[in-house]
Design an enzyme around this catalytic site. Structure first.
Site, PDB file in Angstrom:
ATOM      1  N   GLY A   1       0.820  -1.214   0.000  1.00  0.00           N
ATOM      2  CA  GLY A   1       0.000   0.000   0.000  1.00  0.00           C
ATOM      3  C   GLY A   1       0.847   1.253   0.000  1.00  0.00           C
ATOM      4  O   GLY A   1       0.546   2.224  -0.714  1.00  0.00           O
TER       5      GLY A   1
ATOM      6  N   ASN B   1     -13.856   2.055   7.571  1.00  0.00           N
ATOM      7  CA  ASN B   1     -12.572   1.491   7.154  1.00  0.00           C
ATOM      8  C   ASN B   1     -11.447   2.191   7.917  1.00  0.00           C
ATOM      9  O   ASN B   1     -10.662   2.949   7.359  1.00  0.00           O
ATOM     10  CB  ASN B   1     -12.395   1.642   5.635  1.00  0.00           C
ATOM     11  N   LYS B   2     -11.391   1.914   9.219  1.00  0.00           N
ATOM     12  CA  LYS B   2     -10.436   2.590  10.102  1.00  0.00           C
ATOM     13  C   LYS B   2      -8.981   2.349   9.692  1.00  0.00           C
ATOM     14  O   LYS B   2      -8.167   3.257   9.764  1.00  0.00           O
ATOM     15  CB  LYS B   2     -10.650   2.150  11.548  1.00  0.00           C
TER      16      LYS B   2
ATOM     17  N   TYR C   1      -3.853   6.505   5.588  1.00  0.00           N
ATOM     18  CA  TYR C   1      -3.727   7.775   4.869  1.00  0.00           C
ATOM     19  C   TYR C   1      -3.314   8.912   5.801  1.00  0.00           C
ATOM     20  O   TYR C   1      -2.473   9.737   5.444  1.00  0.00           O
ATOM     21  CB  TYR C   1      -5.031   8.112   4.144  1.00  0.00           C
TER      22      TYR C   1
ATOM     23  N   GLU D   1     -12.317  20.382   7.470  1.00  0.00           N
ATOM     24  CA  GLU D   1     -12.968  21.478   6.761  1.00  0.00           C
ATOM     25  C   GLU D   1     -14.478  21.328   6.660  1.00  0.00           C
ATOM     26  O   GLU D   1     -15.146  22.185   6.098  1.00  0.00           O
ATOM     27  CB  GLU D   1     -12.378  21.598   5.347  1.00  0.00           C
TER      28      GLU D   1
END
Length: 137
Positions: free
Chosen positions: A73, A100-101, A107, A119
């Site tokens: 990944g 999807n922790k 990320y 935001e």
């Protein structure tokens, strides 16, 4: 053990495999009913005269089909970042389901900002029926 990984530009001939992966991901996320794209549309939009998107393919041996913890990944997202910068992109946006922790943590650990929190952005989607209804309004 290092995984033999090749990341390359997708070719039109890859569309069948790409569709298979789209369907597998949708099934995993329990969203199979939301897959509306066809292989033909994928070919036209991705490999036509003015491609709408850019696709990379990661190839690795079948025994590494479940690559968790093998660094695949990280290599893929790095290649995506390189491709984006080469094309003059100033940012990369994508969607991740809230359940999807592991992906969210992945990320964030690489510097991505969760725009829902940072935001207040929410991603919206008009399906085909909603588009048709809007036109009739």
């Amino acid at each position: 053990m290092a995984v033999a990984l090749q990341i390359r530009e997708a070719k039109e001939a890859d569309c069948g495999d790409i569709m298979k992966m789209i369907r597998e991901l949708a099934e995993f996320e329990k969203l199979s009913d939301q897959v509306k794209i066809s292989e033909g549309v994928l070919k036209t939009d991705g490999f036509g005269e003015n491609p709408f998107y850019h696709c990379l393919v990661a190839e690795f041996p079948p025994e590494h089909r479940d690559p968790l913890g093998q660094g695949i990944g990280s290599k893929i997202i790095k290649k995506v970042a390189e491709a984006a910068l080469e094309r003059g992109c100033s940012q990369l946006r994508f969607a991740v389901l809230d359940n999807n922790k592991s992906a969210i943590d992945f990320y964030k650990a690489r510097g991505a900002k969760d725009l829902t929190v940072a935001e207040g952005w929410h991603f919206f989607h008009f399906d085909n029926e909603a588009l048709r209804e809007m036109v009739r309004m």
